[in-house]
Design a protein around this motif. Structure first.
Motif, mmCIF file in Angstrom:
data_model
loop_
_atom_site.group_PDB
_atom_site.id
_atom_site.type_symbol
_atom_site.label_atom_id
_atom_site.label_comp_id
_atom_site.label_asym_id
_atom_site.label_seq_id
_atom_site.Cartn_x
_atom_site.Cartn_y
_atom_site.Cartn_z
ATOM 1 N N LYS A 132 103.175 32.821 53.396
ATOM 2 C CA LYS A 132 103.869 32.700 54.688
ATOM 3 C C LYS A 132 103.807 31.232 55.106
ATOM 4 C CE LYS A 132 104.199 34.600 59.345
ATOM 5 N NZ LYS A 132 105.560 35.138 59.133
ATOM 6 N N ASP A 182 108.889 33.790 54.493
ATOM 7 C CA ASP A 182 107.996 34.598 53.644
ATOM 8 C C ASP A 182 108.500 34.550 52.207
ATOM 9 O OD1 ASP A 182 106.182 35.691 55.682
ATOM 10 O OD2 ASP A 182 107.979 36.705 56.433
ATOM 11 N N THR A 221 100.797 40.221 42.947
ATOM 12 C CA THR A 221 101.873 39.604 43.718
ATOM 13 C C THR A 221 101.283 38.557 44.648
ATOM 14 O OG1 THR A 221 103.211 41.618 43.641
ATOM 15 C CG2 THR A 221 103.762 39.994 45.320
ATOM 16 N N SER A 230 105.695 37.616 41.525
ATOM 17 C CA SER A 230 104.951 38.615 40.754
ATOM 18 C C SER A 230 104.397 37.969 39.488
ATOM 19 C CB SER A 230 105.853 39.799 40.399
ATOM 20 O OG SER A 230 105.142 40.771 39.675
ATOM 21 N N ASP A 249 98.116 34.709 50.008
ATOM 22 C CA ASP A 249 97.486 35.983 49.642
ATOM 23 C C ASP A 249 97.758 36.196 48.156
ATOM 24 O OD1 ASP A 249 96.564 38.533 49.222
ATOM 25 O OD2 ASP A 249 97.620 39.434 50.923
ATOM 26 N N LYS A 258 101.666 36.254 47.723
ATOM 27 C CA LYS A 258 102.472 36.211 48.938
ATOM 28 C C LYS A 258 102.133 34.949 49.714
ATOM 29 C CE LYS A 258 102.722 41.260 49.368
ATOM 30 N NZ LYS A 258 102.431 42.429 50.230
ATOM 31 N N SER A 301 107.293 35.293 47.854
ATOM 32 C CA SER A 301 106.387 36.032 46.960
ATOM 33 C C SER A 301 106.779 35.785 45.515
ATOM 34 C CB SER A 301 106.414 37.534 47.265
ATOM 35 O OG SER A 301 107.693 38.075 47.003
#
Length: 416
Positions: free
Chosen positions: A190, A212, A186, A216, A161, A188, A214
């Protein structure tokens, strides 16, 4: 115990390294090396067998231990998540109960999730962390941390994402993406890992772990230029507005100065102004005619650019009121003086004979012309409304002031 080893406490230290963190079930390696402290000139003994390493790792399960020279390495496995302390100390080989030569301590984090890092790279390197360029390809990679190859048989699935409404699912841990707009986003991710494992009863079962992650990102746009909207010809004492449209991402630092030639601005030549948008208005009033050049410099955190705008300034056709005021005052005083003299001559009875004999010819000595300075100023300020002779003015006075006594009367004779 060797007497040379006594009293060495505080002269040595243990350097510990580990490949943690790790997921449950994976093997963790911890190494300890004996070394002299930085402020110690004491050399380590050549015989490494004089020392012994002692480990405490419970409840982690020990799977292996090796010693080489003045270092020791253990391998442990954690089956439950948590932070587990591991300690080690070194004593003389023939005296376990003696004071340790050195001590070490480390905490191992164990988690049920997958362990790894999300790494974003771009061909264009920027000096600010997490800063990248728009409209330039980004490489986003997931790096799995599995030094013991615990997940070597696993199959991975990645769900991405990118924070701008774009989502995708891949079987590859590396994707390439291009942001077309500026802003902070951001990313993301998974990750799902699945593999088969043989159970104690000899049956096979499917195991799964997830994680998970992430990162920025601050997407910025380089300054591709400055668009200048404004006149190129203007008159003096006329307020001018120039609009600057910046082709790049704010915030910006803008600096401008008027120069006789279009040359780049040097550092310290003008006062910088902070601009939070992509447009900015400059206002200026020119007092002197001539050729000028607006030299403009703008920069954001990743780039800078220059732009120039030439303008010609012509003298204004309408002079400012400060220059017309003295002339208008002089004309007013002159007209008031002529009016006063006319009314005074018309109301004095004893001077009627002189009025009757008055010669109104322009060249008469009795009617001298106004001083040259007054006449000149009147011609400039009054233009076509200037009367050349007093007789013309008196004729207008008679037409506009019917109540005034006529200037031409019959002469009366008085006997004294």
């Amino acid at each position: 115990m060797d007497p040379e080893l006594t009293g060495f406490w505080g002269l040595y230290e243990l350097n510990l390294t580990t490949d943690s963190p790790a997921t449950t079930g994976a093997e963790v390696t911890i190494s300890a090396s004996l070394a002299a402290k930085d402020n110690s000139s004491l050399a380590l003994p050549a015989d490494a067998h004089l020392y012994r390493f002692h480990w405490i790792h419970t409840p982690l399960v020990l799977t292996g231990k090796t010693e080489k020279g003045l270092s020791s390495t253990i391998h442990v496995v954690g089956h439950v998540p948590g932070d587990f302390p591991v300690s080690v100390w070194v004593t003389a080989a023939d005296c376990w109960m003696c004071q340790p030569v050195a001590r070490g301590f480390v905490v191992l984090p164990i988690t049920e999730l997958l362990v790894g890092d999300l790494v974003v790279t771009q061909n264009t390197s920027l000096p600010w962390p997490s800063s990248y360029l728009t409209k330039t390809v980004l490489k986003v990679s997931f790096l799995l941390h599995d030094p013991s190859n615990f997940l070597k048989t696993a199959v991975f699935l990645y769900s991405w994402d990118f924070g701008d409404g774009t989502q995708m699912v891949t079987e590859d841990s590396v994707v390439y993406y291009n942001y077309s707009i500026i802003g902070t986003f951001t990313v993301k991710l998974k990750v799902v890992a699945e593999w088969e494992e043989v159970k104690p009863d000899a049956t096979k079962g499917v195991m799964q772990k997830t994680g998970d992650f992430s990162a920025s990102l601050k997407l910025q746009e380089t300054l591709r230029g400055i668009q200048v909207l404004g006149p190129t010809l203007i008159q003096t004492f006329q307020k001018m507005t120039v609009t600057l449209n910046f082709l790049g991402s704010p915030p910006l630092t803008v600096c401008w100065r008027l120069k006789p030639e279009c040359l780049p601005l040097e550092e310290g030549e003008c006062h910088p102004v902070s601009v939070a948008s992509t447009a900015y208005n400059l206002t200026h009033t020119f007092r002197d005619p001539g050729d000028y050049c607006f030299s403009i410099r703008a920069e954001n955190v990743i780039s800078k650019t220059h732009q120039y705008h030439r303008i010609q300034v012509w003298p204004s056709r309408i002079q400012p009121a400060v220059f017309a005021f003295p002339c208008a005052t002089l004309i007013t005083v002159m007209l008031a003086f002529i009016m006063y003299m006319t009314l005074r001559n018309a109301t004095q009875q004893k001077d009627m004979v002189e009025v009757a004999d008055f010669d109104f010819s322009p060249m008469s000595d009795k009617n001298p012309e106004p001083p040259s300075g007054v006449r000149c100023c009147c011609q400039m300020c009054c233009g076509p409304f200037l009367l050349e002779t007093p007789s013309e003015y008196l004729e207008i006075v008679r037409e506009n002031h019917g109540l005034l006594p006529p200037l031409y009367k019959s002469v009366k004779t008085y006997t004294v």
